[in-house]
Design a protein around this motif. Sequence first.
Motif, PDB file in Angstrom:
ATOM      1  N   ARG A   1       0.806  -1.210   0.000  1.00 15.78           N
ATOM      2  CA  ARG A   1       0.000   0.000   0.000  1.00 15.78           C
ATOM      3  C   ARG A   1       0.847   1.272   0.000  1.00 15.78           C
ATOM      4  O   ARG A   1       0.362   2.344   0.303  1.00 15.78           O
ATOM      5  N   THR A   2       2.112   1.139  -0.283  1.00 15.26           N
ATOM      6  CA  THR A   2       2.976   2.334  -0.318  1.00 15.26           C
ATOM      7  C   THR A   2       2.735   3.099  -1.609  1.00 15.26           C
ATOM      8  O   THR A   2       2.582   2.495  -2.665  1.00 15.26           O
ATOM      9  N   ALA A   3       2.733   4.399  -1.509  1.00 16.54           N
ATOM     10  CA  ALA A   3       2.682   5.222  -2.711  1.00 16.54           C
ATOM     11  C   ALA A   3       4.089   5.302  -3.267  1.00 16.54           C
ATOM     12  O   ALA A   3       4.968   5.949  -2.690  1.00 16.54           O
ATOM     13  N   ILE A   4       4.315   4.577  -4.361  1.00 14.78           N
ATOM     14  CA  ILE A   4       5.678   4.559  -4.931  1.00 14.78           C
ATOM     15  C   ILE A   4       5.990   5.935  -5.501  1.00 14.78           C
ATOM     16  O   ILE A   4       7.047   6.492  -5.275  1.00 14.78           O
ATOM     17  N   HIS A   5       5.052   6.460  -6.270  1.00 14.19           N
ATOM     18  CA  HIS A   5       5.258   7.772  -6.881  1.00 14.19           C
ATOM     19  C   HIS A   5       4.005   8.613  -6.686  1.00 14.19           C
ATOM     20  O   HIS A   5       2.897   8.076  -6.707  1.00 14.19           O
ATOM     21  N   VAL A   6       4.224   9.876  -6.531  1.00 13.20           N
ATOM     22  CA  VAL A   6       3.126  10.845  -6.612  1.00 13.20           C
ATOM     23  C   VAL A   6       3.529  11.791  -7.724  1.00 13.20           C
ATOM     24  O   VAL A   6       4.392  12.647  -7.545  1.00 13.20           O
TER      25      VAL A   6
END
Lengths: 361, 366
Positions: free
Chosen positions: B171-176
């Motif tokens: 559930r990590t946001a790899i990129h924003v």
Amino acid sequence: MRSHEPYQRPPRDVIAATTLATRAGLQKIIDAKMGNTPMAENASTYVKYSSNSLASSTTNERIIKIQDIQEDPMLPPKHQLRKNRHRDPSPPAPVLREAIKPATAEEQKQWRIPSAVSHWKNPLGFTVSIEQRLAANNGGTLERSQAELNNTNFANLAEALSDADREAREGIKIRSQLQHQRLELEQREKEQRLRELADRARQEKRVRTKEDDDKQDQAQRREQIHIERRKQAEKELRLSRMGSEQRVRQLARDTNRDISDKVALGVAKATGETKTMELAFDLRLFSKAAGSNAVHSEDQVYDAPLFAGQEAVSHIYRPKASEDDAGGFADESRFEGLGKAKKLFLGVEEKKGPVEFERDV
Amino acid sequence: MPELLQYFPQRVELAQYAQPNASRTLIRHQQATSITSKPEWHAPWKLMKVITGHQGWVRSIAIEPENKWFATGASDATIKIWDLASSRLKVTLAGHIMPVRGLVVSERHPYLFSASEDKTVKNWDLEKNKIVRDYYGHVSSVYALDLHPHLDVLASAGRDAVVRVWDVRSRTAIHVISGHTSSITNVKFQDADPQLVSTSMDGTIRLYDLVAGKTRQVLTHHKKAVRGLAIHPEEFTMATASSDDIKQWGFPEGDLLGSCYPNHTGIVNTIALNDSNVLFSGADDGSMAFFDWKTGHKFQDTATTAIPGSLESERGIFASSFDKSGLRLLTGETDKSVKVWREDPDATPETHPGNSWDYSMAVGEI
């Protein structure tokens, strides 16, 4: 349309390579973000700390291990983001479409929507121009209303209506004139007939009076005398039946004298005498006490104390505990404490009677 | 790199592909002049079935990889799963609190991902019919969602004008990835670079470098907001729809290939492409258009039929998708129904020639 031929999907192995490279690249980012790289796990540093404060002469040394606390990635977020704080990192891209032309004045005019006008509500009482009213009538478009106004059918209808109206009015006028004439004629005929009748009656009457004059004179005179006598008799009868008071009054009236009830001598009665012998006194004289002549100060609202003559003061609030007539409760000790303070303030004597107030000097 | 090479023995081809530009532009110039061929004939599409059950606008459709069922998300905040053949309702998933705008079914897990206007992206386990994860981070409505075809990476975007790339498991946001200046309407993954594409209401299309998390290319040819995006299942091309035209693009550089003009009276909300080169566009007033992909020829103009009892205004198409075989078209509509369309089986080029081919339209301005 350009040919789609050169745009073929890359072969599978290229895609596989891209996928692998992407996976590796992304995994690196994920590891760094989640803090589970092998570097991060063993990133404990040891620091040698020796305190040499002036207070204690002995220096004591210790070794401190510094390590990041590993966070649980499954924990719910600790704070809520409310704003997008990201900026465009890249320089702006060249715009490859033709520029959008600004709207011309004419186009803007076409887009103008007239404000809504109601025929039923205008709470602020604005003056509404006739154009706006027409536009409101025609669903907000001025053009349509103009077209409708220019339509000849409106004029035709209006003309036909006014024609019909005029014709109807003329007809009514003629008819009413005829009616009026007929009525006048009838009236005149009627009057003529009545006049003839009256003339005839007058002639007949003139003939009849010459015959009957003598007979009628004698009969009339006799009847008058008869009426006068009867009136006289009735008056006498009434006088004989009257009381003395009434008769005196009658007599006085007959002789044209004006007398009131009390002045009628020998007739009037003193109404008060027989009933009460009391005289009228001013009641205020009685209510004055002996000391009422004393000079009143402004503070003194009342002339006398309210309970001046009474012993009421001595009976108010005064418990009669000492008296023997307390009924059956006299012997019972449990009522003794009632109404009495159990403990007194120091230096205060127990008092009987109401609370006494002392004037503050 | 050395460990990569063991997976891919044909190094030559890889090297060839790395620098394709010079030769390709040459081919392109040659071909642009030689296109005079007539468009391929396609049978006209007919309404086959109307599926009702939702209580709000149907805003998203996702077809399962095995083509047995499909999922629809609607403004009633539910996701419904239907059997594709029998159109029977299999299950209703409730968990969102606002319209469901994006749906995607995983090929490698029993998972369904959903994005909603309630700012959440949820991961449903279809073995238990429960939410197993949610992806936290969006600060506004989420309008689009897609899953990488080979990696466990999810991309979502929406009103906050940011594309978020998530690791599905952690559930990590790899990129924003920021860059768009207005709501993002579509996000799509593909397996070759550029692996991520997004369209936005600011009228631009962005092609991203997925590993770096940066914009590779910005396509600014559209005049108005871009609402539709479809990637060709076989070619290395894509189509994007603005309210006035549909543009075709070639990857990886984002070359403009041409435009199709749907002449819709309404705004094009959605487009879909199948492998037999039929491009569908659906507008918010219910008008539909079908194009031949290669030439951009519009061979059919129709409109949806609103369900009896619905208002005249309730005739609009929000979402569309061809099924995996490309033989059925599913549209999610304003009248709360899902409609299934198919090609007329009795049509022949003689009986149904379709709209006449306007050559000038195809070679004209792109």
